[in-house]
Write a protein that holds these residues in place. Structure first.
Motif, mmCIF file in Angstrom:
data_model
loop_
_atom_site.group_PDB
_atom_site.id
_atom_site.type_symbol
_atom_site.label_atom_id
_atom_site.label_comp_id
_atom_site.label_asym_id
_atom_site.label_seq_id
_atom_site.Cartn_x
_atom_site.Cartn_y
_atom_site.Cartn_z
ATOM 1 N N ILE A 52 0.842 -1.202 0.000
ATOM 2 C CA ILE A 52 0.000 0.000 0.000
ATOM 3 C C ILE A 52 0.875 1.250 0.000
ATOM 4 C CG2 ILE A 52 -1.629 1.362 1.383
ATOM 5 C CD1 ILE A 52 -2.879 -1.318 2.282
ATOM 6 N N ILE A 53 1.946 1.248 0.816
ATOM 7 C CA ILE A 53 2.875 2.384 0.858
ATOM 8 C C ILE A 53 3.507 2.600 -0.522
ATOM 9 C CG2 ILE A 53 5.088 3.176 1.802
ATOM 10 C CD1 ILE A 53 4.313 1.759 4.426
ATOM 11 N N ASN A 72 -7.210 -3.790 -5.369
ATOM 12 C CA ASN A 72 -6.345 -4.152 -6.495
ATOM 13 C C ASN A 72 -4.881 -4.271 -6.064
ATOM 14 O OD1 ASN A 72 -8.444 -4.270 -8.343
ATOM 15 N ND2 ASN A 72 -8.251 -2.114 -8.928
ATOM 16 N N VAL A 73 -4.489 -3.452 -5.080
ATOM 17 C CA VAL A 73 -3.124 -3.537 -4.542
ATOM 18 C C VAL A 73 -2.928 -4.857 -3.806
ATOM 19 C CG1 VAL A 73 -1.488 -2.509 -2.919
ATOM 20 C CG2 VAL A 73 -2.880 -1.032 -4.366
ATOM 21 N N LEU A 74 -3.981 -5.321 -3.127
ATOM 22 C CA LEU A 74 -3.873 -6.520 -2.291
ATOM 23 C C LEU A 74 -4.045 -7.821 -3.067
ATOM 24 C CD1 LEU A 74 -5.859 -5.389 0.902
ATOM 25 C CD2 LEU A 74 -3.426 -5.147 0.390
ATOM 26 N N ILE A 75 -4.392 -7.732 -4.355
ATOM 27 C CA ILE A 75 -4.598 -8.948 -5.145
ATOM 28 C C ILE A 75 -3.332 -9.802 -5.183
ATOM 29 C CG2 ILE A 75 -4.870 -9.774 -7.528
ATOM 30 C CD1 ILE A 75 -7.003 -7.625 -7.910
ATOM 31 N N GLU A 76 -2.166 -9.148 -5.345
ATOM 32 C CA GLU A 76 -0.904 -9.896 -5.453
ATOM 33 C C GLU A 76 -0.584 -10.709 -4.198
ATOM 34 O OE1 GLU A 76 3.890 -9.021 -5.942
ATOM 35 O OE2 GLU A 76 2.458 -7.464 -6.466
ATOM 36 N N PRO A 77 -0.571 -10.100 -2.981
ATOM 37 C CA PRO A 77 -0.278 -10.922 -1.802
ATOM 38 C C PRO A 77 -1.351 -11.977 -1.533
ATOM 39 C CG PRO A 77 -0.926 -8.691 -1.167
ATOM 40 C CD PRO A 77 -0.695 -8.672 -2.642
ATOM 41 N N ILE A 78 -2.611 -11.678 -1.832
ATOM 42 C CA ILE A 78 -3.667 -12.673 -1.616
ATOM 43 C C ILE A 78 -3.477 -13.860 -2.552
ATOM 44 C CG2 ILE A 78 -6.150 -13.104 -1.844
ATOM 45 C CD1 ILE A 78 -6.614 -10.247 -0.828
ATOM 46 N N ASP A 135 4.135 15.218 0.535
ATOM 47 C CA ASP A 135 4.343 15.284 -0.909
ATOM 48 C C ASP A 135 5.835 15.139 -1.212
ATOM 49 O OD1 ASP A 135 4.790 16.412 -3.610
ATOM 50 O OD2 ASP A 135 2.654 16.910 -3.493
ATOM 51 N N LEU A 136 6.183 14.171 -2.066
ATOM 52 C CA LEU A 136 7.588 13.901 -2.373
ATOM 53 C C LEU A 136 8.207 14.973 -3.264
ATOM 54 C CD1 LEU A 136 7.382 10.054 -2.957
ATOM 55 C CD2 LEU A 136 8.504 11.209 -1.057
ATOM 56 N N ARG A 173 3.005 5.871 -3.009
ATOM 57 C CA ARG A 173 4.219 6.619 -3.396
ATOM 58 C C ARG A 173 4.356 6.691 -4.915
ATOM 59 N NH1 ARG A 173 9.970 6.375 -0.478
ATOM 60 N NH2 ARG A 173 11.136 7.704 -1.905
ATOM 61 N N LYS A 174 4.113 5.576 -5.591
ATOM 62 C CA LYS A 174 4.295 5.522 -7.039
ATOM 63 C C LYS A 174 3.215 6.296 -7.786
ATOM 64 C CE LYS A 174 4.577 2.223 -10.873
ATOM 65 N NZ LYS A 174 4.534 0.781 -11.255
ATOM 66 N N GLU A 175 1.968 6.122 -7.371
ATOM 67 C CA GLU A 175 0.853 6.701 -8.121
ATOM 68 C C GLU A 175 0.579 8.159 -7.766
ATOM 69 O OE1 GLU A 175 -0.764 5.236 -10.605
ATOM 70 O OE2 GLU A 175 0.586 3.508 -10.372
ATOM 71 N N TYR A 176 0.875 8.551 -6.527
ATOM 72 C CA TYR A 176 0.505 9.901 -6.082
ATOM 73 C C TYR A 176 1.697 10.743 -5.620
ATOM 74 C CZ TYR A 176 -4.176 7.859 -6.122
ATOM 75 O OH TYR A 176 -5.335 7.226 -6.495
#
Length: 329
Positions: free
Chosen positions: A190-191, A247-253, A229-230, A195-198
């Motif tokens: 999630i972090i 959608n972020v959690l699909i991979e670990p699940i 804000d980076l 970071r990547k998208e926003y």
């Protein structure tokens, strides 16, 4: 049944939370597995929720530590201090007449050296004696599965650092698999996504809150998130959707589903038939994730049941182990 009659304590020494069960008293400690230490004095300043609230807010003289990482001791000294702190609390309340015997849950895949570290930390922390029980077996006992009967029971315990999958029959683990993908990995993803998208930096506590919000059955579709804000270095607020987080959690699940399928593929046919009929039980903090049971059921073609008290199953299992000295041996 011969019962252990001394002063006895069961501990779920989890990556995310520490739960302590004292014989005759019930669950007396339910705190995050975090401590804050005075760097110069080497003394505990805060433990549990108070220490968690200090994450990202301490000065150079204080250090906030998570002693347990991925289900094993990452910082031996801090783990000893943490266990010692909670045992001293119990002693100060007059709960112990003598040094207690501890039963501590550990992941199934840890090494003998790591098991020894847990036992040593418990004894250094003030225990008279310490015994180890595998986390998945304790969770199965705590979830009231028929572990002593000649039938297959499947437990999936998704905690903070590890996911434990086990098939149990006749009082023993027939096959078990563990992966280091669980609640902490979800927080990290999630972090990374935010970071990547926003181009927004958030901390672990914020990521955990975002994930926990998905436990709620009645959610708004959008939620506000505050971070740094980076680009400008200034505070900023964004809005994200529940669907985006899912959608972020699909991979670990999916990795958890693969672990379950791998365990099933190596399960003896008769026990696999029992599991197909009776389904599997979800325990651990992440088991509360809204819709997770449905996702796992669709991926494995198995009935999936979330335990009534998913957070407490492991420590309740250690409590039941305390009642039977034969299990300790």
């Amino acid at each position: 049944m011969f019962k252990y009659r001394g002063t006895a304590v069961g501990i779920d020494l989890g990556t995310a939370n520490l739960l302590m069960y004292i014989k005759g008293k019930g669950i007396t400690v339910r705190e995050p597995s975090i401590i804050t230490i005075d760097v110069n004095k080497k003394e505990i300043v805060a433990t549990g929720q108070k220490a968690k609230d200090m994450i990202g807010r301490t000065h150079s003289g204080l250090q906030t530590i998570r002693p347990i990482r991925d289900g094993v001791i990452a910082d031996y000294e801090s783990t000893t201090l943490m266990i010692q702190h909670y045992l001293k609390q119990a002693v100060s309340k007059g709960i112990f007449a003598t040094k207690p015997t501890l039963v501590i849950s550990v992941p199934s895949n840890i090494t003998s050296v790591e098991k020894r570290a847990v036992i040593d930390a418990a004894i250094q922390g003030g225990a008279r004696d310490a015994h180890i029980v595998e986390e998945s077996f304790a969770a199965a006992i705590g979830a009231s599965l028929p572990v002593w009967e000649p039938t297959g029971s499947m437990i999936v315990d998704i905690g903070g650092g590890t996911t434990e999958v086990a098939v149990i029959s006749l009082g023993g683990i027939v096959i078990s698999t563990s992966c280091k993908v669980a609640g902490d990995e979800m927080d990290r993803l999630i972090i990374q996504h935010i970071r990547k998208e926003y181009q927004l930096l958030i901390g672990e506590p914020t990521a955990e809150k975002i994930k926990i919000n998905l436990f709620n059955e009645e959610l708004s579709n959008r939620k506000s998130i505050r971070g740094r804000d980076l680009v400008t270095g200034l505070p900023r607020t964004i809005e994200i959707t529940d669907e985006e987080i899912w959608n972020v959690l699909i991979e670990p699940i999916e990795i958890i589903n693969q672990t379950i399928r791998h365990t099933l593929e190596n399960t003896p046919p008769e026990l696999a038939a029992d599991i197909m009929e009776r389904g599997l039980i979800l325990t651990g903090g992440v088991a509360q994730l809204r819709g997770l049971d449905t996702v796992i059921s669709n991926a494995t073609n198995l009935p999936v049941i979330v335990s009534d008290d998913p957070l407490d199953c492991v420590v309740k299992g250690t409590a039941k182990v305390l009642e039977n000295v034969k299990i300790l041996k």
